[in-house]
Design a protein around this motif. Structure first.
Motif, PDB file in Angstrom:
ATOM      1  N   LEU A 189      23.156  83.565  55.757  1.00  7.33           N
ATOM      2  CA  LEU A 189      23.311  83.659  57.344  1.00  7.33           C
ATOM      3  C   LEU A 189      25.206  82.825  56.650  1.00  7.33           C
ATOM      4  O   LEU A 189      25.669  83.209  57.899  1.00  7.33           O
ATOM      5  CB  LEU A 189      22.869  81.892  57.558  1.00  7.33           C
ATOM      6  CG  LEU A 189      21.634  82.431  58.039  1.00  7.33           C
ATOM      7  CD1 LEU A 189      20.648  80.929  58.213  1.00  7.33           C
ATOM      8  CD2 LEU A 189      21.782  83.224  59.088  1.00  7.33           C
ATOM      9  N   LEU A 190      25.075  82.847  55.949  1.00  9.55           N
ATOM     10  CA  LEU A 190      26.759  82.071  55.397  1.00  9.55           C
ATOM     11  C   LEU A 190      27.622  84.342  55.574  1.00  9.55           C
ATOM     12  O   LEU A 190      28.648  83.753  56.000  1.00  9.55           O
ATOM     13  CB  LEU A 190      27.264  82.103  54.298  1.00  9.55           C
ATOM     14  CG  LEU A 190      26.899  79.892  54.268  1.00  9.55           C
ATOM     15  CD1 LEU A 190      27.202  79.660  53.519  1.00  9.55           C
ATOM     16  CD2 LEU A 190      27.670  79.397  55.484  1.00  9.55           C
ATOM     17  N   ILE A 191      27.020  85.016  54.599  1.00 13.02           N
ATOM     18  CA  ILE A 191      28.023  85.811  54.851  1.00 13.02           C
ATOM     19  C   ILE A 191      28.350  86.211  55.917  1.00 13.02           C
ATOM     20  O   ILE A 191      28.887  87.369  56.889  1.00 13.02           O
ATOM     21  CB  ILE A 191      27.237  86.875  54.034  1.00 13.02           C
ATOM     22  CG1 ILE A 191      27.078  86.915  52.600  1.00 13.02           C
ATOM     23  CG2 ILE A 191      27.580  88.465  54.112  1.00 13.02           C
ATOM     24  CD1 ILE A 191      26.398  87.301  51.965  1.00 13.02           C
ATOM     25  N   THR A 192      26.740  86.308  57.339  1.00 15.24           N
ATOM     26  CA  THR A 192      26.254  86.906  58.454  1.00 15.24           C
ATOM     27  C   THR A 192      27.549  86.492  59.426  1.00 15.24           C
ATOM     28  O   THR A 192      28.101  87.297  60.169  1.00 15.24           O
ATOM     29  CB  THR A 192      24.884  87.072  58.705  1.00 15.24           C
ATOM     30  OG1 THR A 192      24.372  87.992  58.222  1.00 15.24           O
ATOM     31  CG2 THR A 192      25.062  87.348  60.254  1.00 15.24           C
ATOM     32  N   ALA A 193      27.534  84.729  59.092  1.00 12.73           N
ATOM     33  CA  ALA A 193      29.095  84.457  59.844  1.00 12.73           C
ATOM     34  C   ALA A 193      30.038  85.004  59.986  1.00 12.73           C
ATOM     35  O   ALA A 193      30.875  84.695  61.219  1.00 12.73           O
ATOM     36  CB  ALA A 193      28.798  82.857  59.961  1.00 12.73           C
ATOM     37  N   GLY A 194      30.253  85.112  58.581  1.00 10.75           N
ATOM     38  CA  GLY A 194      32.131  85.855  58.466  1.00 10.75           C
ATOM     39  C   GLY A 194      31.718  87.249  58.606  1.00 10.75           C
ATOM     40  O   GLY A 194      33.267  87.980  59.329  1.00 10.75           O
ATOM     41  N   ILE A 195      30.906  87.764  58.750  1.00  5.72           N
ATOM     42  CA  ILE A 195      30.680  89.005  59.279  1.00  5.72           C
ATOM     43  C   ILE A 195      31.437  89.106  60.721  1.00  5.72           C
ATOM     44  O   ILE A 195      32.239  89.734  61.727  1.00  5.72           O
ATOM     45  CB  ILE A 195      29.592  90.427  59.096  1.00  5.72           C
ATOM     46  CG1 ILE A 195      30.106  90.290  57.126  1.00  5.72           C
ATOM     47  CG2 ILE A 195      30.509  91.400  59.190  1.00  5.72           C
ATOM     48  CD1 ILE A 195      28.790  90.943  57.132  1.00  5.72           C
ATOM     49  N   ALA A 196      30.334  88.214  61.539  1.00  5.94           N
ATOM     50  CA  ALA A 196      30.550  88.477  62.939  1.00  5.94           C
ATOM     51  C   ALA A 196      31.478  87.460  63.355  1.00  5.94           C
ATOM     52  O   ALA A 196      32.299  87.739  64.328  1.00  5.94           O
ATOM     53  CB  ALA A 196      29.126  87.444  63.116  1.00  5.94           C
ATOM     54  N   THR A 197      32.058  86.815  62.595  1.00  4.60           N
ATOM     55  CA  THR A 197      33.454  86.375  62.902  1.00  4.60           C
ATOM     56  C   THR A 197      34.848  87.361  63.339  1.00  4.60           C
ATOM     57  O   THR A 197      35.740  87.048  63.760  1.00  4.60           O
ATOM     58  CB  THR A 197      34.188  84.891  62.179  1.00  4.60           C
ATOM     59  OG1 THR A 197      34.186  85.777  60.965  1.00  4.60           O
ATOM     60  CG2 THR A 197      33.419  84.282  62.863  1.00  4.60           C
ATOM     61  N   MET A 198      34.423  88.468  62.406  1.00  6.94           N
ATOM     62  CA  MET A 198      36.011  89.438  62.377  1.00  6.94           C
ATOM     63  C   MET A 198      35.366  90.760  63.466  1.00  6.94           C
ATOM     64  O   MET A 198      36.536  91.440  63.295  1.00  6.94           O
ATOM     65  CB  MET A 198      34.942  90.343  61.239  1.00  6.94           C
ATOM     66  CG  MET A 198      35.896  89.417  59.998  1.00  6.94           C
ATOM     67  SD  MET A 198      36.455  90.186  58.282  1.00  6.94           S
ATOM     68  CE  MET A 198      37.350  91.040  58.935  1.00  6.94           C
ATOM     69  N   LEU A 199      33.669  90.572  64.081  1.00  4.61           N
ATOM     70  CA  LEU A 199      33.949  91.661  64.851  1.00  4.61           C
ATOM     71  C   LEU A 199      34.472  91.389  66.370  1.00  4.61           C
ATOM     72  O   LEU A 199      35.120  93.022  66.423  1.00  4.61           O
ATOM     73  CB  LEU A 199      31.871  91.145  65.055  1.00  4.61           C
ATOM     74  CG  LEU A 199      31.646  91.699  64.155  1.00  4.61           C
ATOM     75  CD1 LEU A 199      29.858  91.926  64.690  1.00  4.61           C
ATOM     76  CD2 LEU A 199      31.200  92.949  64.210  1.00  4.61           C
ATOM     77  N   PRO A 200      35.299  90.748  67.037  1.00  3.75           N
ATOM     78  CA  PRO A 200      35.917  90.617  68.290  1.00  3.75           C
ATOM     79  C   PRO A 200      37.472  90.977  68.105  1.00  3.75           C
ATOM     80  O   PRO A 200      37.832  92.368  68.639  1.00  3.75           O
ATOM     81  CB  PRO A 200      35.308  89.422  68.347  1.00  3.75           C
ATOM     82  CG  PRO A 200      34.465  88.226  67.956  1.00  3.75           C
ATOM     83  CD  PRO A 200      34.725  89.385  67.076  1.00  3.75           C
ATOM     84  N   ALA A 201      37.803  90.987  66.978  1.00 10.28           N
ATOM     85  CA  ALA A 201      39.233  91.629  66.532  1.00 10.28           C
ATOM     86  C   ALA A 201      38.675  92.900  66.027  1.00 10.28           C
ATOM     87  O   ALA A 201      40.223  93.358  66.284  1.00 10.28           O
ATOM     88  CB  ALA A 201      39.467  90.401  64.560  1.00 10.28           C
ATOM     89  N   GLU A 202      37.908  92.607  65.455  1.00  4.47           N
ATOM     90  CA  GLU A 202      37.540  94.434  64.318  1.00  4.47           C
ATOM     91  C   GLU A 202      38.093  95.780  66.422  1.00  4.47           C
ATOM     92  O   GLU A 202      38.041  96.289  66.002  1.00  4.47           O
ATOM     93  CB  GLU A 202      36.729  94.639  63.934  1.00  4.47           C
ATOM     94  CG  GLU A 202      36.055  95.793  63.914  1.00  4.47           C
ATOM     95  CD  GLU A 202      37.788  96.443  61.785  1.00  4.47           C
ATOM     96  OE1 GLU A 202      37.801  97.948  61.691  1.00  4.47           O
ATOM     97  OE2 GLU A 202      37.887  95.238  62.006  1.00  4.47           O
ATOM     98  N   GLY A 203      37.111  95.239  67.252  1.00  2.00           N
ATOM     99  CA  GLY A 203      36.669  95.059  68.202  1.00  2.00           C
ATOM    100  C   GLY A 203      37.715  95.820  69.085  1.00  2.00           C
ATOM    101  O   GLY A 203      38.113  96.629  69.759  1.00  2.00           O
ATOM    102  N   ALA A 204      38.700  94.860  69.582  1.00  2.00           N
ATOM    103  CA  ALA A 204      40.132  94.952  70.333  1.00  2.00           C
ATOM    104  C   ALA A 204      40.728  95.857  69.191  1.00  2.00           C
ATOM    105  O   ALA A 204      41.854  95.897  69.836  1.00  2.00           O
ATOM    106  CB  ALA A 204      40.301  93.775  69.759  1.00  2.00           C
ATOM    107  N   SER A 205      41.217  95.684  68.086  1.00  2.00           N
ATOM    108  CA  SER A 205      41.985  96.909  67.153  1.00  2.00           C
ATOM    109  C   SER A 205      41.863  98.235  67.411  1.00  2.00           C
ATOM    110  O   SER A 205      42.585  99.157  67.287  1.00  2.00           O
ATOM    111  CB  SER A 205      41.757  96.363  65.623  1.00  2.00           C
ATOM    112  OG  SER A 205      42.606  97.163  64.967  1.00  2.00           O
TER     113      SER A 205
END
Length: 444
Positions: A189-205
């Motif tokens: 779950l900690l790994i998943t939380a770390g990945i999920a937090t980067m999704l908006p910035a990656e999508g915006a990029s």
């Protein structure tokens, strides 16, 4: 939504869910706290303008939700714990004492967990030393980019290493608390939380650096990938099992038919994490040795750097892709062989009067289960390998990732595998606890 409402209506399950969310929030808050000695203003500006990063640390940065590049107190993340778990699992096959501990049940597992924690501290110290060494040499965000304050000094560097090591140990504790008192597997779950937090910035990029058509194509591709991952992850081979009649006291039990579910991907996403972690170890050790060598710059032109380090630091190289694929397939077979023993399954079925139609109990049943599991593992391991190396192949073909790391970006194969697998496992655990609560109500 009805399942979510039901979960929050149950007092015990609501406490577990809220506790898990609180731990994840603490993790994300700590990921934004910079380590003493870091020039936070400068590093924030450099990250905004960053177009490439050290390939070896891209996976750690992904799993830490970007905490590595910010050099926060959780910069190392939980990668040391994952690597330590790999080593301890391998030692159960090599060292008889570890194999005996595994067979001792809960007490032996507690002892192995203790060894894993000690090894985690050592590996966290190693990884944090490598990160600080790269930052001190101005190579973390690229050649010649300063990220530390000018007056750090040797004592300041030592303090940074100790704080990052302590952060990794604290994250290990968070993960264990979530597993014991929350829902789902804490580390996953900690790994998943770390990945999920980067999704908006990656999508915006992706949206800002490409056209709307490309962005839409990426979203469709991710959706198809998610559907495929869910389809395989839910896939089972159901082996029919029958139980004969037997008398217990005055009551008759048995003569029932059920099935033994064997998942297509029995190993989950663990082999991908194991393989990715293992590929970073030689690079970390080499960089630490070279950073401590006064003649490091002159000694870099040797066989190891030319042939090994060049391949390991280039995820688009076909040698890297081949090694990555072989490691994933190997760890798939290894992990399942450690976690699932057909002989134990056959003995348990025989003990309770169960048998597979057309297969004799005992050794023939164990051989049949091993045969079926091997066939499933071939499909499951190849599926894992193809999904994981897909971004690397695209980079090799000239498709540029917005996060020019090793393809382990939030929209890459490894990230999608982890997000979907952990989400499915967590939802199933919540559903099972809901069913248990309902059954308790019926019994009352």
């Amino acid at each position: 939504m009805s399942a979510i409402i039901s979960a929050f209506k149950n007092v015990d399950l609501r406490k577990k869910i809220l506790f898990t969310i609180a731990m994840i929030i603490l993790y994300r808050v700590g990921a934004q706290i910079p380590t003493p000695g870091v020039d936070y203003v400068a590093i924030t500006q450099q990250i905004k303008d960053l177009t490439s990063q050290s390939a070896v640390y891209s996976l750690i940065n992904l799993f830490s939700g970007g905490a590595l590049l910010q050099l926060s107190i959780f910069a190392v993340g939980i990668m040391p714990y994952i690597t330590a778990s790999i080593i301890v699992q391998l030692l159960t096959v090599v060292i008889p004492k570890f194999e005996q501990l595994k067979k001792e049940g809960q007490s032996g597992q507690a002892k192995m967990t203790e060894y894993t924690r000690y090894l985690t501290v050592a590996l966290a110290l190693l990884q944090s030393s490598g990160i600080v060494a790269l930052a001190d040499r101005e190579q973390l965000l690229g050649q010649g980019i300063p990220v530390l304050k000018e007056d750090v000094g040797i004592f300041g560097l030592v303090v940074m290493v100790l704080i990052m090591t302590s952060g990794a140990v604290l994250l290990m504790w968070f993960g264990e608390l979530i597993t014991d008192r929350g829902v789902g597997n804490g580390m996953s779950l900690l790994i998943t939380a770390g990945i999920a937090t980067m999704l908006p910035a990656e999508g915006a990029s992706i949206f800002s650096n490409s056209s709307g058509f490309v962005f839409g194509a990426v979203l469709v591709g991710v959706l198809l990938l998610v559907i495929g991952v869910v389809f395989i992850e839910q896939g089972q081979r159901r082996i029919p099992v029958q139980y004969a009649k037997r008398m217990i006291g005055r009551r008759q039990y048995g003569e029932t038919s059920t099935y033994l579910p064997l998942k297509v991907n029995q190993a989950g996403v663990i082999p991908v994490i194991f393989a990715s972690s293992l590929l970073t170890v030689p690079i970390l050790i080499t960089q630490i040795i070279q950073s401590n060598d006064p003649m490091g710059a002159q000694n870099q032109d040797n066989w190891w750097n030319r042939n090994v380090m060049t391949v390991l630091q280039d995820p688009s190289a076909w040698q890297y892709i081949l090694i990555y694929l072989v490691l994933i397939i190997f760890f798939s077979f290894f992990y399942v062989s450690v976690q699932y023993d057909p002989n134990d399954q056959a003995d348990n079925m025989k003990k309770y009067g169960g048998f597979i139609p057309g297969i004799r109990p005992g050794r023939p049943t164990a051989e049949y289960l091993g045969y079926v599991m091997t066939r499933l593992l071939v499909v499951g391991s190849v599926y894992l390998g193809v999904i994981a190396i897909l971004p690397n192949i695209l980079i090799n073909m000239g498709v540029q990732a917005t996060n020019a790391a090793n393809g382990s970006m939030p929209f890459g194969g490894t990230a999608i595998l982890i997000l979907v697998s952990v989400s499915l496992t967590t939802v199933k655990q919540i559903e099972s606890q809901l069913m248990q609560a309902n059954y308790e109500g019926f019994l009352k």
